[in-house]
Design a protein around this motif. Structure first.
Motif, PDB file in Angstrom:
ATOM      1  N   GLY A  29       8.522  24.223  28.445  1.00 20.82           N
ATOM      2  CA  GLY A  29       9.119  23.660  27.358  1.00 20.82           C
ATOM      3  C   GLY A  29       8.962  22.248  26.955  1.00 20.82           C
ATOM      4  N   LEU A  30       9.395  21.507  28.893  1.00 21.16           N
ATOM      5  CA  LEU A  30       8.877  19.843  28.070  1.00 21.16           C
ATOM      6  C   LEU A  30       7.969  19.231  27.180  1.00 21.16           C
ATOM      7  CD1 LEU A  30      11.023  17.053  28.429  1.00 21.16           C
ATOM      8  CD2 LEU A  30       9.959  17.322  30.820  1.00 21.16           C
ATOM      9  N   THR A  31       7.195  19.570  27.900  1.00 29.41           N
ATOM     10  CA  THR A  31       5.515  19.184  27.274  1.00 29.41           C
ATOM     11  C   THR A  31       5.530  19.666  25.993  1.00 29.41           C
ATOM     12  OG1 THR A  31       4.680  19.505  29.624  1.00 29.41           O
ATOM     13  CG2 THR A  31       3.223  19.388  27.928  1.00 29.41           C
ATOM     14  N   LEU A  32       5.485  20.769  25.794  1.00 32.18           N
ATOM     15  CA  LEU A  32       6.052  21.153  24.301  1.00 32.18           C
ATOM     16  C   LEU A  32       7.335  20.535  23.432  1.00 32.18           C
ATOM     17  CD1 LEU A  32       5.443  24.753  24.651  1.00 32.18           C
ATOM     18  CD2 LEU A  32       3.853  23.229  23.699  1.00 32.18           C
ATOM     19  N   ALA A  35       6.263  16.830  22.834  1.00 31.54           N
ATOM     20  CA  ALA A  35       4.519  17.176  21.901  1.00 31.54           C
ATOM     21  C   ALA A  35       5.114  16.873  20.422  1.00 31.54           C
ATOM     22  CB  ALA A  35       3.892  17.910  22.047  1.00 31.54           C
ATOM     23  N   LEU A  36       5.787  18.563  20.614  1.00 29.71           N
ATOM     24  CA  LEU A  36       6.710  18.527  19.089  1.00 29.71           C
ATOM     25  C   LEU A  36       7.597  16.943  18.893  1.00 29.71           C
ATOM     26  CD1 LEU A  36       8.137  21.893  19.179  1.00 29.71           C
ATOM     27  CD2 LEU A  36       5.948  21.276  17.626  1.00 29.71           C
ATOM     28  N   VAL A  37       8.613  16.353  18.847  1.00 30.06           N
ATOM     29  CA  VAL A  37       8.588  14.862  18.785  1.00 30.06           C
ATOM     30  C   VAL A  37       8.147  14.036  18.346  1.00 30.06           C
ATOM     31  CG1 VAL A  37      10.053  13.522  19.765  1.00 30.06           C
ATOM     32  CG2 VAL A  37      11.000  16.169  19.938  1.00 30.06           C
ATOM     33  N   ALA A  38       6.914  14.428  19.149  1.00 30.76           N
ATOM     34  CA  ALA A  38       6.365  12.639  18.861  1.00 30.76           C
ATOM     35  C   ALA A  38       4.962  13.072  17.963  1.00 30.76           C
ATOM     36  CB  ALA A  38       5.254  12.579  19.786  1.00 30.76           C
TER      37      ALA A  38
END
Length: 184
Positions: A29-32, A35-38
């Motif tokens: 969840g953190l990785t996704l 990634a979405l924010v970036a």
């Protein structure tokens, strides 16, 4: 449907996290979320368009830290409820600030001339309220189910699915309904 992509970290966590594997769900969840924010920031999106993604980054940072520091935390079985508590807080908080979390997403899909109209705001306030209620009901239901019947997997899955599908369907339907009714 682009606005629903922001829920991907939450959905991934719901699918991956089990009593024994909540760490992997939190890390995923953190990785996704990051990634979405970036990706969204790189695409020029404003923070108001990324409320759910930003909220996910904060939540999953905290959950990842907790799951690594205390893998056997008494909160472990309540992961699905915690997600909905956090999402409910995000939705209710955005309403309290008079910045419904759907507003930024809707602005990316609506003509600029309607952005400041009371009707546009009202539609987003109603949609955000529906999400807030769904998250709140899911949080309460999941807490009760996980406390009384921790192995009721089918019921937990049904609550998770309904708490996402019902407000999603409303989000798709309601603006069309409002457009059919003359402004007055």
């Amino acid at each position: 449907m682009r606005g629903l992509l922001g829920f991907l970290p939450w959905i991934a966590y719901a699918v991956i996290a089990t009593g024994d594997e909540w760490r992997w769900g939190a890390i995923t969840g953190l990785t996704l979320a990051l990634a979405l924010v970036a990706l969204d920031r790189r695409a020029g999106k404003g923070w108001d368009e990324m409320v759910i993604e930003s909220s996910a980054a904060i939540f999953f940072t905290c959950l990842t830290a907790l799951s690594l520091a205390d893998p056997h935390s008494p909160l472990t079985p309540y992961g699905p409820a915690l997600v909905n508590v956090w999402l409910a807080g995000t939705a209710w908080g955005s309403l309290a600030l008079r910045r419904p979390f759907t507003l930024g997403i809707a602005r990316s899909m609506a003509p600029k001339e309607v952005w400041e109209t009371p009707r546009f705001y009202r539609v987003n306030a109603v949609i955000t309220t529906v999400w807030a209620v769904a998250f709140t009901v899911a949080a309460l239901s999941l807490t009760l189910v996980l406390h009384t019947s921790p192995h009721a997997t089918t019921l937990v899955i049904a609550i998770k699915v309904l708490s996402f599908v019902l407000p999603s369907a409303f989000t798709a339907w309601y603006p069309k309904r409002v457009r059919r009714v003359p402004a007055g």
